[in-house]
Design a protein around this motif. Structure first.
Motif, mmCIF file in Angstrom:
data_model
loop_
_atom_site.group_PDB
_atom_site.id
_atom_site.type_symbol
_atom_site.label_atom_id
_atom_site.label_comp_id
_atom_site.label_asym_id
_atom_site.label_seq_id
_atom_site.Cartn_x
_atom_site.Cartn_y
_atom_site.Cartn_z
ATOM 1 N N PHE A 338 0.918 -1.187 -0.142
ATOM 2 C CA PHE A 338 -0.261 -0.059 -0.215
ATOM 3 C C PHE A 338 0.853 1.490 0.069
ATOM 4 N N GLY A 339 2.782 1.305 0.253
ATOM 5 C CA GLY A 339 2.939 2.298 0.399
ATOM 6 C C GLY A 339 3.357 2.996 -0.800
ATOM 7 N N TYR A 340 3.386 2.297 -1.866
ATOM 8 C CA TYR A 340 3.466 2.872 -3.070
ATOM 9 C C TYR A 340 2.399 2.757 -3.847
ATOM 10 N N SER A 341 1.181 2.734 -3.895
ATOM 11 C CA SER A 341 0.647 3.324 -4.658
ATOM 12 C C SER A 341 -0.355 4.292 -3.606
ATOM 13 N N SER A 342 -1.576 5.202 -4.564
ATOM 14 C CA SER A 342 -2.417 6.195 -4.217
ATOM 15 C C SER A 342 -3.978 5.744 -3.228
#
Length: 377
Positions: A338-342
């Motif tokens: 989740f840390g690299y998605s919007s």
């Protein structure tokens, strides 16, 4: 090939390309392990490439090679890195299989006997990659330990694995054997731009992709002892502070592999695992008490995180969730998911990390992505 043409049989079953750079301290032990081979080392082709060493490495190898010209080749070149040295050695290979042992490591006395036995027992044209059993040589204690993070694939003994069924990871050039005829047909070489490491994993993965093979021979009885240097001077150990580790390696190593695979069809799970295995170490090292990445160049972090985002866009979330080839902390998987998605993510639960009864304080930890909602608090 014209009708009636005769294909010359390989001169050796196994050839070994040995990129040699400033390892005079370790060479005597490596050379002694060659001399101790039960199969007779004269039956193995050895190609030493002195990659511009500034210590006595060239002198030691040259002296050892004298009188062994029937199976030992020694060449010198200006320093160009391990990939360039291996590429130079590949031009001289005459064996049926080739591997890339490192001269600061040690081979078990039955190493080549077990390799040739496996090749004889499992002779099949659709298997073009073999893996020997990588174990750890603890330099401080001189002990051999079966403690490498990828050791699980050897737990069932010697066998042939279909990577489409059991997507294990094989990224060590020192413990990988590839069929030379397939290598020649593909025209593949080590990519000298992949720095400061992962050139092995890049080469092996591209070999699988370009030859369209997915079988891996697991040689549990052929033991290769990887040295963990006490002084931290190995390339793997020293690479953590190099800028290329956070930019070039991700772009030309991980990202290029995933893009190449995506052009051929769905990215195979084994390749997702290869990239995740190496990528996760960045985060594991960062979380360590003595962080190996603490001295990394801060001016590369923006580019690093942008590249990680591109890489993760080509890896399925299922591959991240189910990755179990080594221990991975919950927070690292959440970061990759989740840390690299919007996509925003509310905390699903709170973890109690520590309770200080004297101060009546509790250390709580929770994970979220995007702005944290305060509703209901």
């Amino acid at each position: 090939m014209a009708d009636g043409a005769v294909t010359q049989a390989p001169s050796f079953v196994v050839s070994v390309v040995i990129a040699t750079y400033n390892v005079a301290k370790y060479l005597p032990e490596f050379l002694a392990s060659l001399e101790a081979q039960t199969i007779g080392i004269e039956s193995v082709e050895l190609i030493f490439v002195n990659d511009g060493s500034t210590d006595r490495s060239g002198e030691l190898v040259g002296s050892w090679a004298a009188g062994r010209e029937s199976h030992v080749r020694y060449i010198e070149q200006t320093n160009g890195g391990a990939a360039a040295a291996r590429n130079a050695g590949l031009e001289l290979v005459t064996g049926a299989w080739v591997t890339f042992a490192d001269p600061d490591d040690v081979l078990d006395s039955r190493y080549f006997e077990e390799v040739e036995k496996f090749i004889t027992l499992h002779a099949r044209p659709d298997m073009a990659v073999l893996a020997s059993h990588l174990m750890i040589l603890d330099e401080s204690t001189k002990e051999y330990k079966n403690s490498h993070a990828l050791r699980a694939k050897f737990n069932k003994g010697s066998r042939v694995v279909d990577l489409l069924v059991e997507p294990t990871v094989q990224i060590s050039g020192g413990t990988t054997f590839v069929r030379v005829s397939d290598l020649r047909s593909s025209g593949l070489r080590f990519d000298e731009r992949v720095q400061p490491n992962f050139e092995d994993g890049h080469f092996i993965s591209r070999f699988f992709l370009q030859t369209d093979t997915h079988l891996l021979g697991i040689m549990a009885s052929a033991k290769y002892f990887y040295r963990t240097r006490q002084d931290g001077s190995s390339l793997i150990q020293s690479s953590q502070i190099k800028p290329e580790k956070y930019t070039t390696l991700l772009r030309l190593g991980f990202l290029s592999l995933l893009r190449e695979a995506a052009l051929l069809g769905p990215v195979p799970r084994w390749l997702e695992n290869v990239v995740l295995y190496d990528l996760i170490w960045y985060f594991k090292n960062e979380m360590a008490i003595r962080s190996l990445t603490a001295a990394a160049p801060a001016d590369r972090f923006d580019e690093f995180h942008a590249l990680v985002g591109e890489i993760l866009s080509l890896i399925s979330k299922d591959a991240i969730r189910t990755f179990d080839l080594m221990g991975v902390d919950f927070i690292i998987k959440e970061t990759l998911l989740f840390g690299y998605s919007s996509e925003s993510r509310e905390p699903e639960y709170v973890r109690i990390m520590e309770v200080d009864e004297a101060r009546q304080q509790v250390h709580l930890s929770y994970v979220f992505a995007g702005p944290l909602s305060r509703s209901g608090s």
